[in-house]
Write a protein that holds these residues in place. Structure first.
Motif, short mmCIF file in Angstrom:
data_model
loop_
_atom_site.label_atom_id
_atom_site.label_comp_id
_atom_site.label_asym_id
_atom_site.label_seq_id
_atom_site.Cartn_x
_atom_site.Cartn_y
_atom_site.Cartn_z
N LYS A 191 0.83 -1.21 0.00
CA LYS A 191 0.00 0.00 0.00
C LYS A 191 0.87 1.26 0.00
N LYS A 192 0.26 2.34 -0.42
CA LYS A 192 0.89 3.65 -0.27
C LYS A 192 0.89 4.05 1.20
N VAL A 193 1.85 4.83 1.59
CA VAL A 193 1.95 5.25 2.99
C VAL A 193 0.71 6.00 3.42
N GLU A 194 0.21 6.87 2.53
CA GLU A 194 -0.98 7.65 2.90
C GLU A 194 -2.22 6.78 3.03
N ASP A 195 -2.17 5.55 2.49
CA ASP A 195 -3.30 4.62 2.60
C ASP A 195 -3.08 3.60 3.71
N GLY A 196 -2.14 3.87 4.61
CA GLY A 196 -1.88 2.96 5.71
C GLY A 196 -0.75 1.99 5.44
N GLY A 197 -0.05 2.12 4.34
CA GLY A 197 1.06 1.24 4.02
C GLY A 197 2.28 1.55 4.89
N LYS A 198 3.24 0.65 4.87
CA LYS A 198 4.45 0.81 5.66
C LYS A 198 5.69 0.69 4.78
N ARG A 199 6.82 1.08 5.36
CA ARG A 199 8.10 0.94 4.67
C ARG A 199 9.12 0.35 5.64
N ILE A 200 10.21 -0.19 5.08
CA ILE A 200 11.28 -0.80 5.86
C ILE A 200 12.57 -0.03 5.64
N ILE A 201 13.29 0.20 6.73
CA ILE A 201 14.59 0.87 6.66
C ILE A 201 15.69 -0.14 6.96
N PHE A 202 16.73 -0.13 6.13
CA PHE A 202 17.93 -0.94 6.38
C PHE A 202 19.08 0.05 6.54
N MET A 203 19.52 0.22 7.79
CA MET A 203 20.48 1.27 8.13
C MET A 203 21.88 0.69 8.25
N CYS A 204 22.85 1.34 7.59
CA CYS A 204 24.24 0.88 7.61
C CYS A 204 25.15 1.99 8.10
N ASN A 205 26.37 1.60 8.44
CA ASN A 205 27.32 2.57 9.00
C ASN A 205 28.13 3.28 7.93
N THR A 206 28.39 2.62 6.82
CA THR A 206 29.24 3.20 5.77
C THR A 206 28.58 3.08 4.42
N VAL A 207 29.07 3.88 3.49
CA VAL A 207 28.54 3.84 2.12
C VAL A 207 28.79 2.47 1.50
N GLU A 208 30.00 1.90 1.75
CA GLU A 208 30.32 0.61 1.17
C GLU A 208 29.33 -0.46 1.62
N LEU A 209 28.98 -0.44 2.91
CA LEU A 209 28.01 -1.40 3.42
C LEU A 209 26.62 -1.18 2.83
N VAL A 210 26.26 0.07 2.64
CA VAL A 210 24.96 0.38 2.02
C VAL A 210 24.86 -0.27 0.65
N LEU A 211 25.88 -0.05 -0.16
CA LEU A 211 25.87 -0.58 -1.51
C LEU A 211 25.85 -2.11 -1.48
N GLN A 212 26.63 -2.70 -0.58
CA GLN A 212 26.68 -4.17 -0.50
C GLN A 212 25.33 -4.74 -0.10
N GLN A 213 24.72 -4.17 0.94
CA GLN A 213 23.45 -4.71 1.42
C GLN A 213 22.33 -4.49 0.41
#
Length: 1677
Positions: free
Chosen positions: A52-74
Motif C-alpha cells: 500500500k501507499k503510505v498515505e493509505d496505511g502502508g508501511k516501509r522498511i529501513i535498512f540502516m548501515c554505517n558506511t557507504v560501502e556497506l549500504v551498496l553491498q546490502q
C-alpha cells in the motif's frame, strides 16, 4: 559448501527469526554466521504492509548501515534475494538538498530504503520519514550505536515515539563491543540493549553454537615474530634530518590567506591546514621507511611526490603553489638519494643496474618486519597453486596498503617460483580529506578490485581496515595481520574473514611485544567466551527494564519539536545554527557565522554561553543558554534556544532548515501570485532561454464594433482631410497639392460617435502630410436598404479595385454582414454631403482588357473624359498599375516628337509604342488623337515613416505621356484615387488611437477615484497631434516596409588594449602624474642595471640628482604628498564638452539645479484635476517596434521598468519589514518578472489592443471584409483551429459572387476544408506554429510574452511621466500586480516608516558617533550632511561587521537604494537624452548604475575607507581595486568594464564550489557598489526628499553622466557582437539554480569556446561575453 546450503535457512537462523518477529532484538552471530540472511527473512515477514501507499496505511522498511560501502553491498544483496523495490540513500546523491516532495516520491516508489544512518536520522528529524510509517528498522553493525553516533540519535527519536506507532527494530552485529574496554564489556552490551530497545539474541545452546561455527570462522591462529631491533642507520638518519628540516621550512613558509571550505552537509566552517597536510604526508613517508625499510621508502616517496604534484596543480594561491613546487623538488632529491644508495649496493655486488628491483635488493633494504612477511610468503605459498590461495593482508594505514602491494609485486616478480602463484592488489577506504570526485573515483576503483578478487583474478589483497567490518568478500583461507592488533573489534573482524576449512589467521608481532600481544589475544578470547556463555539461552525470556531504557534516553536538553512533528535533537542544534547563518545574504567574500561567548561561571560552577547571530538575522539580541555542567552543553542549550526563536520568527521552516527563497515566495504566493494558477504555472518554476508566445484575440475598438449604419436611424460621417504639412518642406508645386486640397474627400460612416482623435502625420517621398479626422461629424440618415447596399458595394470597390492589387486580394474574403468587428463604411463626400452619383456609378470598377485594332477604330476619345481621371495601360504586363491623369495634351498627338531632352532614338510616339509593344498593340490606329500627361499612382500603402534610404532619398517621380487608345479609362476621380492609397495607414492608426483613447480614459478615471480627485470639466480635451520620435530613425522601402537603419551616429565600440590579461594590474608606486619631471628625462635605474650601465649614464644620474630645480620641485611634491589626507577626493580632469544628445545646448553652463532638474519629480505634487495625459503617449505605449511606426513603447518601457522595480521595492519593505535582503530580492524578481506581468495583463483586455505588427496588405483585413460566416464559426468553435489549418487549404478557396455577397461559403467547399483540419490534439501540437498567416483573418494576433510585459511597463512609464510618482503607485493595483490591504494607500509608499528590526534608527547620536570616525569628510565628499547619522552608520556597516548591533547592516538600505538610483537615473536620461534610441538609453542607464561604475564612484569619493567590515579577503580585494583605480586616475577605462563582478560567478551549493573559492575570481567587489546604493537610500530616509536625493546622485555621477552620454559603453554582449569574431551564444542550460550559456567565437583563426554561469540566462550570457572579451584582449594582436 553446496549452493543449496548457502541459500537455505540454517536451523538457528529460523529460531532467531521467530524471536525478532515477536520483539525487538540484536542478532549476534560471528562473521559468516548468516546475519544478513536473517535480515532478509525478517524483511519478507514484514512485507505485507509494503504494497500500500503510505498515505493509505502502508508501511516501509529501513535498512540502516554505517558506511557507504556497506549500504551498496546490502542493497545488492537485497535486490538479489527479494522482489521488493529497493532504494539506496547515501550522501553522494546530494540528499541534503532534497525536499519533502523528493522524499515523498522516493517513499512512494521504494518499499525498502537502504542508506547510511546519518541520512535516515536527518530524514526523520525533518519529518520526511515518519517512524510510525515504518514496519521494520534493521540496523547493521549496531554496536556503533553509542554516544552521539547517528544510530544512537535515531534510536533516541524512536524512543520518543508512541508505543503503538513503534516499528520492529532488529540490530545486526558480530562484535557487540567497541574499543578495548574489556572490563566493562557486560555493562556495555546491556547499555547497547537499552539503546536498541531489545535483547541480544543468539543461539540457544552450545550445540547450536557448534552449528554456527560450521558456517563461520574457526581458523588456525599463528604468530610470526620479527627482530625488534631498530632499522635506523646513517642513511635513514640523513633522510629523517632532511624531512625534519623540510617540516621546519613548511612552518616558516607564508602560504597566504587560504579560502575557508565548508563541510559537505552542514555548511559548517572548518579550517583545513595546508601545512598540516604537508607535514602529515612527510611523517607518513617516514613511517613507511621505518615500517618497510629503505626499499619501501623508495616506493613511498614516489607516492608522496605524486600527492604534492597534484596539490600543486590545484593550489588556491601562488604562495601555496610555490610551496608544493619546493616540496616536490625536495622529495625528488630524497628519491635520487635513495636510488644512489641502491646503485652503490649494486655496484658492490657486481649486479647490473637493471637489478634495482631484484629480491636481493629488496631483502637488503627491507626492515626485519618486512623480511618476516616476505619469508612467510615464500615459505607458505611457494609450493602452492594460484587457486589454492585466497589471502587478505591487513595493515593500519591507507598509505601502507599501497606501498606494501607494490613491494609484494616487485618481490614476486623477482622470484620465478612465485611469479605464477601470487598476484596482488590493494584496497583502501575513502579519505576524509578527499573531495567528492576523488571519493567517487576511489569507490569505483575499490568496487572493481573487489570484483576482481571475487573472480579470482588475483589472490592476495592488501587492505586497510575498510575490510575489517561488514564488507563481504569471498571465503578466504589466509588472513595476515601485518600491523599490531588495536582493538577487540579488529581481532574479531579480521579473524572472521578466515572462513574456509583449514584456514590460517596470522598475526605479525615484534619479538619484544610478543608476550604482550599474546596476552591481549588471550583477553580477547576470554571476553568473547564470556559473551558467548552470557548470551546463549538469553533470548525472549529475558525482560528488558523499560524504565532503564527511558533513563538512558533522558535528555538533559530536550529536542525541539515543530508543529508538523519534525524534531531537532540537541546534538544537531549547533550545526543548524551555522547552516542558518550561512544562508543569510552576503557577498562572495563573506561566510556569516554565529558568535559564541562564554560568560563567567555561576556560583554553582555552571557554565553559560551566549550566541550572537549575524546582523542580517531578525534575532538581534543575545541568546543565553541555561546553566550547564560543561561548556559544550551550554553551547548546545544556546543553539537550541536560537533555533526555537528562528522557528518562531519564520526564519526556519518546519524541517528546521533555513527558509529558502523559493519557500519564501511560496508562502506569499496564495495572496500575491494566485493568478498564476489560472495559467497552470508555478511561481517557483524556472524558465530559461524561452521566448513564450501566445495567441490573443484582436478586439475592435468599442466605437467601431456593431457600428454599421442602420436604415432610418441617424449615423455620423467623420470626414478624412489629408493636406500637406505647412511646417514641412513640401513641394507645393507638386501635382498632388491640388488633388489633396480638393473638397472631395472620404469619410468614416458609422452609427457611433467617435472621441476626439489626434491629427496624424503621413510621409510621402515629396514631404509630410497631415491627416485630420473632423471633430464634429456630419449627420446623415440612410433612407432604405438599397442605399445602404450601394454604400457597401462602393466601400468594397475602394478596397478591392483601387487600394489592394489583385496579387494581395484574397479570394476567400467575403463581405462581412455580421455587424461586429470594424463595422463601418468608407463613403465619398463632396462639399460635405455623400456623393451618391459617384457611389452609384462605381459599384464595381471595370477591369482593363486588351483592345484589338477593330475595337479601337470604333472608339471615340474626348478630352473631357480623361480630365481628372484614372487610367491604366491595358497593354502592359502590370495592367493594374494605375495612373493619374494630370493634364490632357490637346496640342500634341502620337506623331509629336518623342523625348527630345534625352536624345531618344525614336522620332515620335508612334515609333516608340509600335517598336516597343508591337506584339501587343500591333499599331496606333488614330494618329491625330490627343495625348495624356500622367503620373503613376504610388504602389506604397504604408505611409507611417519617412522614406530616407540611400536609394530613395533624392528620387524624383517620372512624368509619362500616354496615348488614349492604349489606356483603360476607369473614369474614377483622380483626387479620390490618390487619397484612397492613404486609407489603410489612416484606418490602421485610427484603430489603435481609439484603443489608446479608451485606455487613457480608463486609467484617468481610475486614478481620479483612487486620489479622490475631480476632473475639471471646463477644460475640454483636445488631443495634440501625434508626435514623431526622431530617435527611432527608421527607413522604409517604396512599399512602406521597414528596412535596415542607416546609422546617424558612429557606433561606440570599446577598444581593448592588446595582450592584456584582462585582470587588475596597476603600478604599485606612482602613476604618470606623480613626479615633478617628464618621464623622458629620467635617468636609468642604476641598481637594476649594474652589469650594463655606461659611464655617461652614471654622469647623467649624478647631474640629475644635483639639479636644483628638480630637487626643489621634488621636495615640494613630497611635502604635499605626505601632508595630503587619503580621505580627500582626487582632483579630476573634466571636459567642457557636453553630451551630444543634450536637448538644451546651454546645459553645461547652467547651475546645479538646472543641470539635474527632473520634471517628473516636480509633477509628483501636481493637482490631479489639472493633469491631462496626451493621447499620443498612450498610442506609443501600445505600439511595438515591430509595427515600424513613428513612435513605439521602448522609451516609455525603460521608464516604466525602473518605476516598477522602485515601487515593488518600497512595497516589499513596507509589507514585509522582517525579511532580509535575500528574500526581498527573490520576491521582487517574481513581482517584476515578465511572467507575472503577462499574467496580470491577461486579466485585462489590454493585450488585445496592442499594435504589434507591421501594416502589410498581404495580411491586412480591410473593414467590412472577412472570412465567410460559416467558415469563421467553424474556426472559432475549435481551439487552435488556425494552427490545425494549413495556409494552402484556406488560400485555395475561391468564392463566387453570390458567396461573396452572402458571406456564406458553400457546404462542399467547407467540407473540403475540414479534411485538412488536424482533428487529434496530440497531432495538433506538432502541426504548424502559432505564427500562421490565417490569424489576421480570424481576428487573432501572436505575441511574445515579453511584448505584453513591455506594454505594461510602457503604460507605467506614461503614467509616471504625466501623473508623477505618488499617483502612479496606484497603477500597481490597476494592473493587479499588488492587491493592497484595505487600510493601505499605495500613494503613500514613499512615506516609509522604518519599523523593521533590520532598519532600526531610534538610537542616540552618541552611540552612533562612537562608530563613525571622521564622518565629516565622508559627508563633504557625499555632498550631504545627515541629520540622523544612524542612517549613515547603517549604510556603512558590512554584514561581516559584528560590533554594530544598534543599526544593522546596509543590505536593506542597499535594496532600496538600488531601486532609487535606477529609477532616478532613468527619469533623468529619459528627459534629457531625447535623441538617443531606446537601445542607447538602455546602454547608458546600464553603464551608469552597474556595479563597476558604482565601485569606481565609491573609490573616487573615498567611501571605501569608511566601510565597516571584518573580512580580510574583502579588504584585500578593495585595496587591490583601489590601487588599480589610482593607477588609472580614477577613470572608468575600457579594460575595467570587462572585469568580473560578483554577479558574473555562481554561488550555489549545487556547484560544489564555496564562496571563498569563487571570490578569488572577482575583480570588482560588489560591496563597493552596495555601499553607494545604501548611502543613496540613507540620504533619502534622512531627508525624505527625492529631489535632494537626486542632487546627491547627480554630484556623484556627474562625470560619468557627461562622459557616457558622449560615448556610451556597450553592454558586453553587444560589444562582442560588434567585433568581427563570429560570436554566437548557445541556448541557456539550467541545472537547479545555475544557468550556463556558452559562447563560441574566432580568435587568431581558430574557434574558441567559453562559458558563463549565473543565476539567470541574461546574466550568464553577459558573463560568457566578458570571458570572451577578456580572452580576445589577452590573445588578439
Amino acid at each position: 559448501m553446496s549452493l543449496k546450503e548457502v541459500f537455505t535457512a540454517r536451523p538457528y537462523q529460523l529460531e532467531i527469526l521467530e524471536n525478532i518477529v515477536k520483539e525487538n532484538g540484536i542478532v549476534y552471530l560471528p562473521t559468516g554466521g548468516g546475519k544478513t540472511y536473517i535480515a532478509v527473512l525478517a524483511i519478507q515477514r514484514f512485507s505485507k504492509a509494503l504494497q500500500k501507499k503510505v498515505e493509505d496505511g502502508g508501511k516501509r522498511i529501513i535498512f540502516m548501515c554505517n558506511t557507504v560501502e556497506l549500504v551498496l553491498q546490502q542493497a545488492i544483496e537485497l535486490k538479489k534475494r527479494t522482489n521488493l523495490n529497493i532504494g539506496v540513500y547515501v550522501g553522494t546523491r546530494q540528499i541534503d538538498n532534497w525536499s519533502n516532495t523528493d522524499w515523498t516520491l522516493e517513499i512512494a516508489e521504494h518499499q525498502v530504503l537502504v542508506g547510511t544512518a546519518q541520512v535516515f536520522l536527518d530524514a526523520v528529524m525533518k519529518a520526511y520519514i515518519r517512524i510510525k510509517d515504518l514496519s521494520l528498522v534493521i540496523i547493521d553493525e549496531c554496536h556503533h550505536a553509542t554516544k552521539a553516533h547517528p544510530m544512537h540519535e535515531f534510536m533516541k527519536l524512536y524512543s520518543a515515539e508512541d508505543k503503538q506507532n513503534k516499528p520492529r527494530v532488529v540490530g545486526l552485529s558480530g562484535v557487540l563491543l567497541k574499543g578495548n574496554k574489556m572490563k566493562d564489556a557486560l555493562k556495555d552490551i546491556i547499555e547497547l540493549e537499552q539503546v536498541m530497545h531489545g535483547n541480544i539474541i543468539t543461539v540457544k545452546s552450545y550445540k547450536d553454537y557448534q552449528n554456527v561455527l560450521l558456517y563461520s570462522a574457526v581458523p588456525l591462529e599463528k604468530m610470526v615474530s620479527y627482530n625488534s631491533a631498530s632499522t635506523t642507520n646513517q642513511i635513514n638518519d640523513e633522510i629523517r634530518n632532511e624531512i625534519e628540516c623540510l617540516s621546519n621550512f613548511i612552518d616558516s613558509w607564508d602560504i597566504g590567506e587560504q579560502p575557508i571550505k565548508l563541510s559537505k552537509g552542514l555548511l559548517k566552517e572548518k579550517s583545513p591546514s595546508k601545512k598540516k597536510f604537508c607535514k602529515n604526508l612527510l611523517q607518513d613517508f617516514l613511517f613507511q621507511m621505518d615500517n618497510f625499510g629503505l626499499y619501501g621508502a623508495s616506493v613511498a616517496i614516489l607516492s608522496t611526490i605524486l600527492e604534492f604534484e597534484i596539490k600543486k596543480k590545484t593550489s588556491d594561491t601562488i604562495q601555496l603553489k610555490t610551496l608544493f613546487h619546493i616540496l616536490v623538488n625536495k622529495c625528488e632529491y630524497i628519491l635520487h638519494f635513495i636510488e644512489s644508495k641502491i646503485h652503490a649496493f649494486l655496484k658492490v655486488k657486481n649486479l647490473p643496474a637493471t637489478s634495482m628491483h631484484s629480491d636481493e635488493v629488496i631483502m637488503h633494504f627491507a626492515s626485519s618486519k618486512l623480511i618476516s612477511l616476505l619469508n612467510y610468503v615464500k615459505s607458505t605459498f611457494g609450493n602452492k597453486n594460484f587457486e589454492d590461495i585466497s589471502c587478505l593482508l591487513f595493515v593500519q594505514r591507507r598509505f601502507s596498503a599501497k606501498c606494501l602491494s607494490y613491494i609484494l609485486r616487485d618481490y614476486v616478480k623477482s622470484r620465478p617460483f612465485l611469479n605464477n602463484v601470487i598476484k596482488t592488489d590493494f584496497m583502501i577506504g575513502n579519505s576524509a580529506i578527499m573531495c567528492g570526485v576523488e571519493n567517487t573515483l576511489e569507490s569505483k576503483w575499490n568496487k572493481k578490485v573487489m570484483e576482481r578478487f571475487r573472480n579470482k583474478e588475483f589472490n592476495v589483497l592488501v587492505c586497510s581496515n575498510v575490510l575489517e567490518e561488514g564488507i563481504d568478500v569471498q571465503t578466504c583461507n589466509y588472513v595476515l595481520v601485518f600491523d599490531p592488533l588495536q582493538t577487540f573489534n579488529s581481532y574479531i573482524q579480521t579473524k572472521g574473514r578466515a572462513r574456509s576449512n583449514g584456514s590460517t589467521y596470522v598475526v605479525f608481532c615484534s619479538e619484544d611485544k610478543q608476550t604482550a600481544t599474546l596476552k591481549k589475544i588471550a583477553v580477547y578470547r576470554e571476553v568473547h567466551e564470556k559473551l558467548k556463555n552470557y548470551l546463549i539461552n538469553r533470548t525472549v525470556d529475558f525482560n528488558l527494564n523499560e524504565e532503564f531504557i527511558e533513563k538512558h534516553f533522558n535528555e538533559i536538553i530536550p529536542p525541539l519539536v515543530a508543529p508538523n512533528g519534525a524534531m531537532l535533537l540537541a546534538s544537531a542544534a549547533i550545526s543548524h545554527v551555522y547552516r542558518y547563518c550561512q544562508s543569510l545574504p552576503s557577498d562572495m567574500f563573506t561566510i556569516l557565522v554565529p558568535m559564541f561567548e562564554k560568560l563567567p561561571q555561576t556560583n554553582n560552577g555552571d557554565n553559560i554561553v551566549a550566541i550572537t547571530l549575524p546582523t542580517s538575522s531578525t534575532v538581534k539580541e543575545k541568546i543565553y543558554s541555561d546553566p550547564m555542567a560543561d561548556v559544550k552543553l551550554a553551547k548546545t542549550s544556546a543553539a537550541i534556544k536560537a533555533c526555537k526563536l528562528l522557528l518562531e520568527n519564520g526564519e526556519l521552516n518546519d524541517k528546521f532548515l533555513p527558509l529558502t527563497k523559493n519557500e519564501c515566495v511560496s508562502n506569499i504566493s496564495q495572496h500575491f501570485f494566485e493568478h498564476w494558477k489560472k495559467f497552470n504555472d508555478n511561481v517557483n518554476s524556472k524558465l530559461v532561454g524561452k521566448q513564450n508566445k501566445r495567441v490573443y484575440d484582436r478586439i475592435s475598438p468599442d466605437e467601431l464594433y456593431n457600428a454599421m449604419p442602420t436604415v432610418g436611424e441617424k449615423c455620423y460621417a467623420y470626414e478624412i482631410v489629408i493636406k500637406p504639412d505647412p511646417n514641412d518642406k513640401f513641394d507645393h508645386k507638386n501635382y498632388r497639392v491640388p488633388l489633396l486640397n480638393s473638397r472631395n474627400n472620404y469619410a468614416l460612416l458609422l452609427k457611433n460617435r467617435l472621441p476626439r482623435l489626434a491629427d496624424m502625420p503621413l510621409f510621402t517621398n515629396q514631404g509630410r502630410l497631415i491627416c485630420e479626422l473632423s471633430n464634429e461629424p456630419l449627420e446623415f440618415t440612410i433612407g432604405n436598404e438599397k442605399e445602404l447596399e450601394l454604400l457597401r458595394n462602393f466601400h468594397v470597390t475602394i478596397f478591392r479595385d483601387i487600394i489592394i492589387k489583385k496579387r494581395y486580394w484574397k479570394s476567400f474574403m467575403a463581405m462581412d454582414r455580421r455587424n461586429k468587428e470594424n463595422a463601418y463604411l468608407i463613403v465619398p463626400l463632396s462639399e460635405k454631403i455623400i456623393n451618391w452619383s459617384l457611389v452609384k456609378k462605381f459599384q464595381r470598377l471595370s477591369s482593363p482588357r486588351p483592345l484589338n485594332i477593330h475595337e479601337r477604330k470604333q472608339q471615340v476619345y474626348h478630352p473631357k473624359d480623361f480630365i481628372g481621371s484614372v487610367v491604366s495601360k491595358w497593354y502592359a504586363e502590370d495592367d493594374e498599375q494605375k495612373y493619374l491623369v494630370i493634364n490632357v495634351l490637346e496640342n500634341m498627338n502620337p506623331l509629336s516628337p518623342f523625348d527630345l531632352k534625352n536624345n531618344s532614338i525614336y522620332n515620335n510616339y508612334v515609333e516608340f509604342y509600335e517598336n516597343k509593344y508591337k506584339n501587343r498593340i500591333e499599331s496606333i490606329v488614330n494618329k491625330n488623337q490627343f495625348l495624356l500627361e500622367v503620373k503613376p499612382l504610388t504602389s506604397r500603402r504604408n505611409f507611417y515613416i519617412s522614406q530616407v534610404g540611400k536609394n530613395y532619398k533624392n528620387k524624383k517621380e517620372q512624368m509619362e505621356v500616354l496615348i488614349p487608345e492604349l489606356c483603360h479609362n476607369y473614369k474614377f476621380p483622380n483626387e479620390l484615387c490618390l487619397k484612397a492609397v492613404f486609407l489603410p495607414s489612416i484606418i490602421q492608426r485610427l484603430h489603435f488611437m481609439l484603443h489608446a483613447e479608451h485606455i487613457r480614459v480608463r486609467i484617468d478615471n481610475f486614478l481620479l477615484k483612487r486620489t479622490n480627485s475631480v476632473r475639471n470639466l471646463s477644460r475640454e480635451y483636445r488631443p495634440k497631434p501625434l508626435i514623431i520620435d526622431y530617435s527611432l530613425r527608421r527607413n522604409v522601402d517604396p512599399d512602406g516596409n521597414a528596412i535596415e537603419m542607416e546609422e546617424r551616429f558612429p557606433k561606440q565600440v570599446l577598444t581593448l588594449e592588446a595582450k592584456s590579461s584582462g585582470t587588475l594590474k596597476y603600478n604599485e608606486t606612482f602613476h604618470e602624474d606623480q613626479t615633478s619631471w617628464n618621464e623622458y628625462i629620467e635617468p636609468i635605474d642604476k641598481d637594476r642595471s649594474l652589469s650594463d650601465i655606461y659611464p655617461i649614464e652614471i654622469s647623467y644620474y649624478s647631474h640629475f640628482i644635483r639639479s636644483d630645480t628638480i630637487s626643489s620641485n621634488s621636495v615640494k611634491y613630497w611635502e604635499e604628498m605626505y601632508n595630503k589626507s587619503q580621505l580627500k577626493m582626487p582632483v579630476l580632469k573634466t571636459s567642457d564638452i557636453g553630451p551630444k544628445f543634450q536637448t538644451n545646448p546651454s546645459i553645461c553652463d547652467a547651475g546645479i539645479e538646472d543641470k539635474c532638474f527632473i520634471s517628473i519629480l516636480e509633477r509628483s505634487f501636481d493637482n490631479m484635476s489639472d493633469i491631462i495625459v496626451e493621447q499620443y503617449e498612450f498610442v506609443a505605449a501600445l505600439t511595438t517596434s515591430g509595427a515600424s511606426e513613428i513612435y513605439d513603447m521602448e522609451r516609455f518601457e525603460l521608464l516604466g521598468d525602473s518605476f516598477l522595480k522602485f515601487s515593488i521595492s518600497l512595497f516589499l519593505i513596507k509589507q514585509f519589514p522582517q525579511w532580509h535582503e535575500g528574500f526581498l530580492t527573490a520576491v521582487k524578481s517574481k513581482f517584476v518578472s515578465n511572467r507575472n506581468l503577462v499574467y496580470c495583463m491577461l486579466q485585462t483586455d489590454i493585450p488585445k489592443r496592442i499594435n504589434s505588427k507591421l501594416l502589410d496588405l498581404d495580411e491586412w483585413l480591410p473593414p467590412l471584409l472577412s472570412l465567410p460566416e460559416n467558415l469563421l464559426e467553424f474556426l472559432h468553435k475549435r481551439i487552435n483551429a488556425c494552427k490545425g489549418i494549413e495556409n494552402s487549404s484556406i488560400y485555395g478557396i475561391e468564392l463566387s459572387d453570390e458567396e461573396f455577397d452572402t458571406s456564406i461559403c458553400s457546404e462542399y467547399k467547407l467540407d473540403e476544408l475540414k479534411k485538412f483540419y488536424c482533428q487529434e490534439e496530440e497531432k495538433l501540437e506538432n502541426c504548424l506554429s502559432l505564427d500562421n498567416d490565417i490569424n489576421s483573418y480570424v481576428y487573432k494576433d501572436v505575441m511574445r510574452d515579453k511584448v505584453v510585459a513591455d506594454t505594461l511597463e510602457a503604460l507605467l512609464g506614461v503614467c509616471v511621466k504625466n501623473y508623477g510618482i505618488h499617483k502612479s503607485f496606484n497603477m500597481l493595483e490597476f494592473f493587479g500586480i499588488i492587491k493592497p490591504a484595505p487600510n493601505m494607500h499605495l500613494s503613500d509608499l514613499l512615506e516609509l516608516n522604518l519599523v523593521s528590526p533590520l532598519l532600526r534608527t531610534n538610537i542616540s547620536s552618541r552611540e552612533v558617533d562612537a562608530f563613525l570616525i571622521n564622518y565629516q569628510d565622508l559627508e563633504y565628499n557625499l555632498g550631504y550632511k545627515f541629520k540622523d547619522r544612524a542612517f549613515l552608520l547603517q549604510a556603512l556597516t558590512h554584514p561581516s561587521y559584528p560590533t554594530n548591533r544598534i543599526t544593522g547592516n546596509y543590505q536593506e538600505l542597499e535594496f532600496i537604494g538600488d531601486a532609487l538610483l535606477d529609477f532616478l537615473v532613468s527619469c533623468y536620461i529619459f528627459e534629457r537624452n531625447t535623441n538617443m534610441t531606446p537601445g542607447m538609453l538602455t546602454d547608458l542607464r546600464s553603464a551608469l548604475v552597474n556595479n563597476i561604475t558604482l565601485g569606481c564612484v565609491c573609490e573616487r569619493h573615498r567611501f571605501h575607507l569608511f566601510i565597516k567590515y571584518e573580512n580580510q579577503a574583502l579588504s584585500e580585494a578593495i585595496v587591490r581595486f583601489a590601487n588599480y583605480q589610482e593607477s588609472q586616475n580614477h577613470s572608468i577605462t575600457n579594460q575595467l568594464r570587462i572585469l568580473l563582478e560578483e554577479e558574473d560567478v555562481v554561488d550555489d551549493e549545487c556547484t560544489g564550489v564555496t564562496k571563498m573559492n569563487l571570490s578569488e575570481k572577482i575583480e570588482v567587489p560588489k560591496a563597493l557598489g552596495d555601499v553607494v546604493e545604501a548611502l543613496i537610500a540613507a540620504v533619502y530616509f534622512d531627508s525624505r526628499d527625492l529631489k535632494q536625493t537626486w542632487h546627491v546622485i547627480y554630484r556623484l555621477l556627474q562625470k560619468e553622466i557627461n562622459e557616457f552620454a558622449n560615448n556610451t559603453p556597450l553592454d558586453p554582449v553587444r560589444e562582442l557582437l560588434e567585433k568581427q569574431v563570429n560570436a554566437t551564444f548557445s541556448k541557456a542550460i539550467t541545472d537547479k539554480n545555475v544557468v550556463m550559456v556558452s559562447c563560441e567565437f574566432t580568435c587568431l583563426r581558430r574557434k574558441v569556446e567559453v562559458c558563463g554561469f549565473a543565476s539567470n540566462s541574461q546574466q550568464a550570457k553577459k558573463a560568457a561575453a566578458k570571458h570572451a572579451l577578456q580572452y580576445l584582449c589577452k590573445h588578439s594582436n
